[in-house]
Write a protein that holds these residues in place. Sequence first.
Motif, PDB file in Angstrom:
ATOM      1  N   ARG A 135       0.832  -1.201   0.000  1.00 52.02           N
ATOM      2  CA  ARG A 135       0.000   0.000   0.000  1.00 52.02           C
ATOM      3  C   ARG A 135       0.870   1.256   0.000  1.00 52.02           C
ATOM      4  NH1 ARG A 135      -4.889  -1.109   4.337  1.00 52.02           N
ATOM      5  NH2 ARG A 135      -5.372  -3.241   3.667  1.00 52.02           N
ATOM      6  N   PRO A 136       0.568   2.201  -0.890  1.00 51.00           N
ATOM      7  CA  PRO A 136       1.322   3.457  -0.897  1.00 51.00           C
ATOM      8  C   PRO A 136       1.026   4.279   0.357  1.00 51.00           C
ATOM      9  CG  PRO A 136       0.131   3.131  -2.955  1.00 51.00           C
ATOM     10  CD  PRO A 136      -0.394   2.121  -1.993  1.00 51.00           C
ATOM     11  N   PRO A 137       1.958   5.115   0.766  1.00 54.05           N
ATOM     12  CA  PRO A 137       1.745   5.971   1.934  1.00 54.05           C
ATOM     13  C   PRO A 137       0.782   7.106   1.601  1.00 54.05           C
ATOM     14  CG  PRO A 137       3.849   6.457   0.924  1.00 54.05           C
ATOM     15  CD  PRO A 137       3.306   5.264   0.196  1.00 54.05           C
ATOM     16  N   THR A 138       0.181   7.682   2.629  1.00 53.64           N
ATOM     17  CA  THR A 138      -0.762   8.780   2.446  1.00 53.64           C
ATOM     18  C   THR A 138      -0.271  10.078   3.077  1.00 53.64           C
ATOM     19  OG1 THR A 138      -1.967   8.079   4.426  1.00 53.64           O
ATOM     20  CG2 THR A 138      -2.734   7.217   2.314  1.00 53.64           C
ATOM     21  N   ASP A 139       0.965  10.098   3.550  1.00 55.46           N
ATOM     22  CA  ASP A 139       1.548  11.323   4.089  1.00 55.46           C
ATOM     23  C   ASP A 139       2.548  11.869   3.076  1.00 55.46           C
ATOM     24  OD1 ASP A 139       4.584  10.536   5.281  1.00 55.46           O
ATOM     25  OD2 ASP A 139       3.173   8.876   5.019  1.00 55.46           O
ATOM     26  N   PRO A 140       2.770  13.191   3.044  1.00 58.67           N
ATOM     27  CA  PRO A 140       3.641  13.773   2.025  1.00 58.67           C
ATOM     28  C   PRO A 140       5.048  13.191   1.985  1.00 58.67           C
ATOM     29  CG  PRO A 140       2.334  15.492   3.050  1.00 58.67           C
ATOM     30  CD  PRO A 140       2.062  14.231   3.828  1.00 58.67           C
ATOM     31  N   GLU A 141       5.698  13.031   3.119  1.00 60.19           N
ATOM     32  CA  GLU A 141       7.069  12.533   3.100  1.00 60.19           C
ATOM     33  C   GLU A 141       7.131  11.085   2.614  1.00 60.19           C
ATOM     34  OE1 GLU A 141      10.157  13.723   3.174  1.00 60.19           O
ATOM     35  OE2 GLU A 141       9.049  15.595   3.041  1.00 60.19           O
TER      36      GLU A 141
ATOM     37  N   PHE B 193       6.712  11.250  -1.155  1.00 56.61           N
ATOM     38  CA  PHE B 193       7.960  11.633  -1.807  1.00 56.61           C
ATOM     39  C   PHE B 193       8.971  10.493  -1.777  1.00 56.61           C
ATOM     40  CE2 PHE B 193       6.878  16.178  -0.401  1.00 56.61           C
ATOM     41  CZ  PHE B 193       6.250  16.453  -1.601  1.00 56.61           C
ATOM     42  N   GLY B 194       9.028   9.768  -0.672  1.00 59.63           N
ATOM     43  CA  GLY B 194       9.970   8.668  -0.561  1.00 59.63           C
ATOM     44  C   GLY B 194       9.695   7.566  -1.572  1.00 59.63           C
ATOM     45  N   TRP B 195       8.406   7.277  -1.803  1.00 60.42           N
ATOM     46  CA  TRP B 195       8.019   6.267  -2.806  1.00 60.42           C
ATOM     47  C   TRP B 195       8.481   6.709  -4.188  1.00 60.42           C
ATOM     48  CZ3 TRP B 195       4.139   2.125  -2.047  1.00 60.42           C
ATOM     49  CH2 TRP B 195       3.731   1.512  -3.223  1.00 60.42           C
ATOM     50  N   ILE B 196       8.208   7.979  -4.537  1.00 60.79           N
ATOM     51  CA  ILE B 196       8.633   8.505  -5.837  1.00 60.79           C
ATOM     52  C   ILE B 196      10.156   8.453  -5.971  1.00 60.79           C
ATOM     53  CG2 ILE B 196       8.849  10.647  -7.160  1.00 60.79           C
ATOM     54  CD1 ILE B 196       6.226   9.422  -7.692  1.00 60.79           C
ATOM     55  N   ASP B 197      10.866   8.802  -4.911  1.00 58.43           N
ATOM     56  CA  ASP B 197      12.330   8.732  -4.941  1.00 58.43           C
ATOM     57  C   ASP B 197      12.807   7.323  -5.280  1.00 58.43           C
ATOM     58  OD1 ASP B 197      12.628  11.402  -4.274  1.00 58.43           O
ATOM     59  OD2 ASP B 197      12.881  11.007  -2.124  1.00 58.43           O
ATOM     60  N   GLU B 198      12.083   6.324  -4.779  1.00 59.53           N
ATOM     61  CA  GLU B 198      12.499   4.933  -4.968  1.00 59.53           C
ATOM     62  C   GLU B 198      12.246   4.429  -6.377  1.00 59.53           C
ATOM     63  OE1 GLU B 198      11.350   0.446  -3.308  1.00 59.53           O
ATOM     64  OE2 GLU B 198      10.758   2.228  -2.152  1.00 59.53           O
ATOM     65  N   VAL B 199      11.096   4.793  -6.972  1.00 57.57           N
ATOM     66  CA  VAL B 199      10.709   4.149  -8.234  1.00 57.57           C
ATOM     67  C   VAL B 199      10.955   4.998  -9.473  1.00 57.57           C
ATOM     68  CG1 VAL B 199       8.936   2.836  -7.001  1.00 57.57           C
ATOM     69  CG2 VAL B 199       8.279   4.925  -8.222  1.00 57.57           C
TER      70      VAL B 199
ATOM     71  N   PRO C 241      12.728   8.125 -12.029  1.00 58.07           N
ATOM     72  CA  PRO C 241      14.011   8.762 -12.337  1.00 58.07           C
ATOM     73  C   PRO C 241      14.224  10.006 -11.469  1.00 58.07           C
ATOM     74  CG  PRO C 241      12.838   8.196 -14.354  1.00 58.07           C
ATOM     75  CD  PRO C 241      11.878   7.976 -13.226  1.00 58.07           C
ATOM     76  N   ALA C 242      15.480  10.396 -11.315  1.00 64.16           N
ATOM     77  CA  ALA C 242      15.822  11.481 -10.404  1.00 64.16           C
ATOM     78  C   ALA C 242      15.153  12.790 -10.782  1.00 64.16           C
ATOM     79  CB  ALA C 242      17.339  11.649 -10.361  1.00 64.16           C
ATOM     80  N   ASP C 243      15.052  13.102 -12.099  1.00 62.07           N
ATOM     81  CA  ASP C 243      14.433  14.376 -12.490  1.00 62.07           C
ATOM     82  C   ASP C 243      12.952  14.391 -12.188  1.00 62.07           C
ATOM     83  OD1 ASP C 243      14.109  12.424 -14.599  1.00 62.07           O
ATOM     84  OD2 ASP C 243      13.440  14.048 -15.904  1.00 62.07           O
ATOM     85  N   VAL C 244      12.292  13.230 -12.302  1.00 60.88           N
ATOM     86  CA  VAL C 244      10.869  13.139 -11.976  1.00 60.88           C
ATOM     87  C   VAL C 244      10.661  13.319 -10.477  1.00 60.88           C
ATOM     88  CG1 VAL C 244       8.846  11.637 -11.985  1.00 60.88           C
ATOM     89  CG2 VAL C 244      10.382  11.678 -13.965  1.00 60.88           C
ATOM     90  N   ALA C 245      11.470  12.649  -9.677  1.00 59.24           N
ATOM     91  CA  ALA C 245      11.352  12.767  -8.224  1.00 59.24           C
ATOM     92  C   ALA C 245      11.592  14.207  -7.774  1.00 59.24           C
ATOM     93  CB  ALA C 245      12.331  11.820  -7.540  1.00 59.24           C
ATOM     94  N   ALA C 246      12.588  14.868  -8.369  1.00 63.96           N
ATOM     95  CA  ALA C 246      12.877  16.252  -7.996  1.00 63.96           C
ATOM     96  C   ALA C 246      11.730  17.175  -8.367  1.00 63.96           C
ATOM     97  CB  ALA C 246      14.164  16.715  -8.677  1.00 63.96           C
ATOM     98  N   ALA C 247      11.107  16.941  -9.534  1.00 63.42           N
ATOM     99  CA  ALA C 247       9.981  17.773  -9.960  1.00 63.42           C
ATOM    100  C   ALA C 247       8.791  17.612  -9.032  1.00 63.42           C
ATOM    101  CB  ALA C 247       9.589  17.416 -11.395  1.00 63.42           C
ATOM    102  N   VAL C 248       8.544  16.387  -8.572  1.00 66.53           N
ATOM    103  CA  VAL C 248       7.426  16.144  -7.653  1.00 66.53           C
ATOM    104  C   VAL C 248       7.687  16.809  -6.311  1.00 66.53           C
ATOM    105  CG1 VAL C 248       6.205  14.344  -6.363  1.00 66.53           C
ATOM    106  CG2 VAL C 248       6.694  14.030  -8.809  1.00 66.53           C
ATOM    107  N   ARG C 249       8.894  16.695  -5.799  1.00 68.29           N
ATOM    108  CA  ARG C 249       9.215  17.314  -4.503  1.00 68.29           C
ATOM    109  C   ARG C 249       9.086  18.837  -4.543  1.00 68.29           C
ATOM    110  NH1 ARG C 249      11.369  14.939  -0.132  1.00 68.29           N
ATOM    111  NH2 ARG C 249      11.865  12.700  -0.237  1.00 68.29           N
TER     112      ARG C 249
END
Length: 433
Positions: free
Chosen positions: A252-258, A261-267, A269-277
């Motif tokens: 299950r994905p998390p429902t809190d902001p951090e 963000f941590g899930w996106i960081d894991e799966v 690419p770095a530019d996508v994760a940075a854009a989301v953050r």
Amino acid sequence: MIRKVGEHAIVLGAGISGLLAARVLTDFYGRVTLVERDALGVGLPRKGVPQGFHAHALLPRGLQILEELFPGLTGELVAGGAMPYEMIVQLRMIMGGHEFARMPTGEKGVSATRPFLESHVLRRVRDLPGLVTADRSQVTGILTGEGAVTGARIADEDGERELPADLVVDAMGRGGRTLAWLESMGLDRPEEETVKVEVAYATWYLRLAEGALGEDRMVLVGTYRGQPKGAALCAVEGDRWLVTLGGNAGVRPPTDPEGFFGWIDEVAPADVAAAVRAAEPLGEIGTARIPTSVRRRYERLSRFPEGLLVTGDAICNFNPIYGQGMSVGALDALALRDCLREGTRDLAHRYFAAVARALDPAWQLSTGADLALREAEGARPLQVRALNAYIRRLQRVAARDPRVAVAFSRVSGLLDPPSALMRPAVVWRAMRG
């Protein structure tokens, strides 16, 4: 000139499948009544579409069918704010842990929220001659006589009433009533094929910085064996991005902001994760869960009542992480149209057989991918294991060979059948790779 085959048809359910069925039926029946328990036309996620808040994909084949049924609809969607994109050019595909090579395909899609898309299709349907909507209405049962379905009973704020009809179409999704109706008529239920997937979603609407992802309009990060976490980022109307985290096999994905963000960081690419953050949040994180994929084999029944058909998720509901549902509903509508052109004789048998043929490629793709996950429950015959091994090889090669990437994207977009991946040119490139 299309020949009318009946006076009145009823469609139960006004999701995409129901709307498309209603569109087709207006060509063949003098009057069509569209029944829906929710209020229609509000442009917001509604109870009858529990996934309406989350990422949706109208695959290229689905968009082609909508444009065929509603000429000019694609232009209307784009004019209203939907984001057009070209497959694997403005759609970044990361499958099996491999980012696909880019190459122009000419195949177009549009990215929009489900309520936006549904509201535009609904408006076109409501403009059809002979179409009547009955929203905020509950389906309380069907009318029967001499082993056939002859109409439906519905209830609204004014009470219950009977609607006689030549044809009733169950488009009520996973909550469709046909199974119970068959039992009440003393008929057998269809065989069911089930894959336990335990999919969970978490979705956040964000405003990304302009140009944060270059020309990309969508980013799809698929789950794979050993990695049950995925994500989808879609540019949608209103200068927003819809970011959905998807977990397979009970993750299950998390429902809190951090945690998000941590899930996106894991799966991702770095530019996508940075854009989301760095994005501006727009509202809260929403969630949904889907336990199983189910296919009901109506085409194998020896008896089925005249005057009743089933469409969309009420026949087959997929793991939604692959985005096939709306496009398969569009294929069902084409099957209905083609069968009605030949009249109503033996309609159910012909229709369910045609739907089964249309469903086979999508079901093979989604269940094969599900069963490739070690955690998913279901039978894994040798054919499935061999196909999954080949698909994993194709995904690796697609990271370097754009022609393989195009072949894979055309199959996943339902433009080509899975057998296209076994064409000699594709196999040669996969083996060489």
